[in-house]
Design a protein around this motif. Structure first.
Motif, PDB file in Angstrom:
ATOM      1  N   ALA A  23      -6.756-126.582  39.801  1.00 31.97           N
ATOM      2  CA  ALA A  23      -5.659-126.911  38.886  1.00 31.97           C
ATOM      3  C   ALA A  23      -5.611-128.413  38.607  1.00 31.97           C
ATOM      4  O   ALA A  23      -5.364-128.832  37.475  1.00 31.97           O
ATOM      5  CB  ALA A  23      -4.334-126.428  39.458  1.00 31.97           C
ATOM      6  N   SER A  24      -5.865-129.213  39.624  1.00 32.59           N
ATOM      7  CA  SER A  24      -5.900-130.665  39.423  1.00 32.59           C
ATOM      8  C   SER A  24      -7.017-131.043  38.456  1.00 32.59           C
ATOM      9  O   SER A  24      -6.833-131.920  37.601  1.00 32.59           O
ATOM     10  CB  SER A  24      -6.103-131.386  40.763  1.00 32.59           C
ATOM     11  OG  SER A  24      -5.003-131.192  41.606  1.00 32.59           O
ATOM     12  N   GLY A  25      -8.142-130.372  38.574  1.00 34.07           N
ATOM     13  CA  GLY A  25      -9.242-130.607  37.642  1.00 34.07           C
ATOM     14  C   GLY A  25      -8.863-130.239  36.219  1.00 34.07           C
ATOM     15  O   GLY A  25      -9.236-130.927  35.262  1.00 34.07           O
ATOM     16  N   MET A  26      -8.111-129.149  36.075  1.00 39.46           N
ATOM     17  CA  MET A  26      -7.648-128.746  34.740  1.00 39.46           C
ATOM     18  C   MET A  26      -6.732-129.818  34.151  1.00 39.46           C
ATOM     19  O   MET A  26      -6.860-130.171  32.968  1.00 39.46           O
ATOM     20  CB  MET A  26      -6.904-127.413  34.820  1.00 39.46           C
ATOM     21  CG  MET A  26      -7.784-126.231  35.164  1.00 39.46           C
ATOM     22  SD  MET A  26      -6.855-124.733  35.549  1.00 39.46           S
ATOM     23  CE  MET A  26      -6.086-124.397  33.952  1.00 39.46           C
ATOM     24  N   LEU A  27      -5.806-130.319  34.970  1.00 30.82           N
ATOM     25  CA  LEU A  27      -4.900-131.370  34.497  1.00 30.82           C
ATOM     26  C   LEU A  27      -5.668-132.647  34.170  1.00 30.82           C
ATOM     27  O   LEU A  27      -5.401-133.291  33.150  1.00 30.82           O
ATOM     28  CB  LEU A  27      -3.824-131.667  35.550  1.00 30.82           C
ATOM     29  CG  LEU A  27      -2.822-130.559  35.830  1.00 30.82           C
ATOM     30  CD1 LEU A  27      -1.926-130.937  37.007  1.00 30.82           C
ATOM     31  CD2 LEU A  27      -1.989-130.256  34.599  1.00 30.82           C
ATOM     32  N   LEU A  42       0.761-132.599  39.822  1.00 33.48           N
ATOM     33  CA  LEU A  42       0.947-131.211  40.238  1.00 33.48           C
ATOM     34  C   LEU A  42       1.973-131.108  41.370  1.00 33.48           C
ATOM     35  O   LEU A  42       2.891-130.289  41.317  1.00 33.48           O
ATOM     36  CB  LEU A  42      -0.391-130.619  40.674  1.00 33.48           C
ATOM     37  CG  LEU A  42      -0.368-129.209  41.252  1.00 33.48           C
ATOM     38  CD1 LEU A  42       0.130-128.201  40.224  1.00 33.48           C
ATOM     39  CD2 LEU A  42      -1.757-128.831  41.727  1.00 33.48           C
ATOM     40  N   ARG A  43       1.831-131.957  42.383  1.00 32.44           N
ATOM     41  CA  ARG A  43       2.772-131.932  43.511  1.00 32.44           C
ATOM     42  C   ARG A  43       4.186-132.275  43.060  1.00 32.44           C
ATOM     43  O   ARG A  43       5.154-131.634  43.495  1.00 32.44           O
ATOM     44  CB  ARG A  43       2.319-132.895  44.607  1.00 32.44           C
ATOM     45  CG  ARG A  43       1.128-132.397  45.405  1.00 32.44           C
ATOM     46  CD  ARG A  43       0.868-133.253  46.637  1.00 32.44           C
ATOM     47  NE  ARG A  43       0.729-134.672  46.331  1.00 32.44           N
ATOM     48  CZ  ARG A  43      -0.411-135.262  46.019  1.00 32.44           C
ATOM     49  NH1 ARG A  43      -1.530-134.566  45.975  1.00 32.44           N
ATOM     50  NH2 ARG A  43      -0.448-136.553  45.764  1.00 32.44           N
ATOM     51  N   ALA A  44       4.322-133.257  42.183  1.00 30.47           N
ATOM     52  CA  ALA A  44       5.648-133.648  41.699  1.00 30.47           C
ATOM     53  C   ALA A  44       6.288-132.527  40.881  1.00 30.47           C
ATOM     54  O   ALA A  44       7.479-132.230  41.034  1.00 30.47           O
ATOM     55  CB  ALA A  44       5.546-134.929  40.869  1.00 30.47           C
ATOM     56  N   TYR A  45       5.522-131.893  40.034  1.00 31.48           N
ATOM     57  CA  TYR A  45       6.014-130.782  39.212  1.00 31.48           C
ATOM     58  C   TYR A  45       6.483-129.646  40.118  1.00 31.48           C
ATOM     59  O   TYR A  45       7.557-129.080  39.917  1.00 31.48           O
ATOM     60  CB  TYR A  45       4.896-130.313  38.287  1.00 31.48           C
ATOM     61  CG  TYR A  45       5.261-129.186  37.350  1.00 31.48           C
ATOM     62  CD1 TYR A  45       5.845-129.448  36.112  1.00 31.48           C
ATOM     63  CD2 TYR A  45       4.991-127.864  37.674  1.00 31.48           C
ATOM     64  CE1 TYR A  45       6.160-128.421  35.234  1.00 31.48           C
ATOM     65  CE2 TYR A  45       5.298-126.828  36.808  1.00 31.48           C
ATOM     66  CZ  TYR A  45       5.890-127.113  35.591  1.00 31.48           C
ATOM     67  OH  TYR A  45       6.203-126.093  34.719  1.00 31.48           O
ATOM     68  N   ARG A  51       8.934-125.392  44.483  1.00 32.39           N
ATOM     69  CA  ARG A  51       7.779-124.527  44.725  1.00 32.39           C
ATOM     70  C   ARG A  51       6.708-125.325  45.461  1.00 32.39           C
ATOM     71  O   ARG A  51       6.697-126.548  45.447  1.00 32.39           O
ATOM     72  CB  ARG A  51       7.185-124.037  43.402  1.00 32.39           C
ATOM     73  CG  ARG A  51       8.160-123.399  42.480  1.00 32.39           C
ATOM     74  CD  ARG A  51       8.173-121.928  42.716  1.00 32.39           C
ATOM     75  NE  ARG A  51       8.944-121.273  41.674  1.00 32.39           N
ATOM     76  CZ  ARG A  51       9.876-120.398  41.943  1.00 32.39           C
ATOM     77  NH1 ARG A  51      10.149-120.070  43.159  1.00 32.39           N
ATOM     78  NH2 ARG A  51      10.543-119.822  40.965  1.00 32.39           N
ATOM     79  N   GLY A  52       5.765-124.610  46.028  1.00 33.41           N
ATOM     80  CA  GLY A  52       4.637-125.270  46.665  1.00 33.41           C
ATOM     81  C   GLY A  52       3.561-125.587  45.640  1.00 33.41           C
ATOM     82  O   GLY A  52       3.440-124.887  44.624  1.00 33.41           O
ATOM     83  N   PRO A  53       2.785-126.621  45.878  1.00 33.80           N
ATOM     84  CA  PRO A  53       1.706-126.968  44.949  1.00 33.80           C
ATOM     85  C   PRO A  53       0.723-125.825  44.721  1.00 33.80           C
ATOM     86  O   PRO A  53       0.259-125.625  43.602  1.00 33.80           O
ATOM     87  CB  PRO A  53       1.019-128.163  45.609  1.00 33.80           C
ATOM     88  CG  PRO A  53       2.037-128.738  46.516  1.00 33.80           C
ATOM     89  CD  PRO A  53       2.881-127.587  46.968  1.00 33.80           C
ATOM     90  N   ALA A  54       0.412-125.057  45.759  1.00 38.85           N
ATOM     91  CA  ALA A  54      -0.535-123.950  45.599  1.00 38.85           C
ATOM     92  C   ALA A  54       0.021-122.877  44.666  1.00 38.85           C
ATOM     93  O   ALA A  54      -0.732-122.264  43.905  1.00 38.85           O
ATOM     94  CB  ALA A  54      -0.893-123.347  46.952  1.00 38.85           C
ATOM     95  N   ALA A  69       2.503-128.428  29.960  1.00 36.11           N
ATOM     96  CA  ALA A  69       3.877-128.348  30.482  1.00 36.11           C
ATOM     97  C   ALA A  69       4.042-129.235  31.708  1.00 36.11           C
ATOM     98  O   ALA A  69       5.042-129.929  31.856  1.00 36.11           O
ATOM     99  CB  ALA A  69       4.240-126.907  30.818  1.00 36.11           C
ATOM    100  N   VAL A  70       3.040-129.219  32.582  1.00 33.08           N
ATOM    101  CA  VAL A  70       3.092-130.063  33.780  1.00 33.08           C
ATOM    102  C   VAL A  70       3.027-131.531  33.378  1.00 33.08           C
ATOM    103  O   VAL A  70       3.791-132.359  33.877  1.00 33.08           O
ATOM    104  CB  VAL A  70       1.930-129.712  34.737  1.00 33.08           C
ATOM    105  CG1 VAL A  70       1.890-130.664  35.924  1.00 33.08           C
ATOM    106  CG2 VAL A  70       2.052-128.265  35.204  1.00 33.08           C
TER     107      VAL A  70
END
Length: 78
Positions: A23-27, A42-45, A51-54, A69-70
């Motif tokens: 997901a980080s790669g996608m962002l 991702l973690r901040a969102y 929610r958890g990052p995973a 959106a993120v």
């Protein structure tokens, strides 16, 4: 703790990390960020939504949350 429990927990942790990395790669690809910056977004969102990052990473990978959106959420916080 049984060996099977340890193995199950280890596999779950690796799976979660793989989702977050993907997901980080996608962002990062969407916004031209480094993977470190993308993981931070991702973690901040996830934290803002309780929610958890995973969990958010899985939603990104499954395309139920869009990378934009993120990223837009992070931009609004600046």
């Amino acid at each position: 703790m049984a060996t099977d429990d340890i193995a199950t927990r280890a596999l779950a942790a690796l799976s979660g990390k793989a989702l977050v990395d993907t997901a980080s790669g996608m962002l990062a690809a969407t916004a031209g960020l480094t993977s470190h910056e993308a993981a931070r977004y991702l973690r901040a969102y996830a934290a803002r939504r309780g929610r958890g990052p995973a969990e958010i990473a899985e939603q990104l990978v499954r395309r139920t949350v869009r990378p934009e959106a993120v990223l837009a959420d992070a931009a609004e916080r600046r």
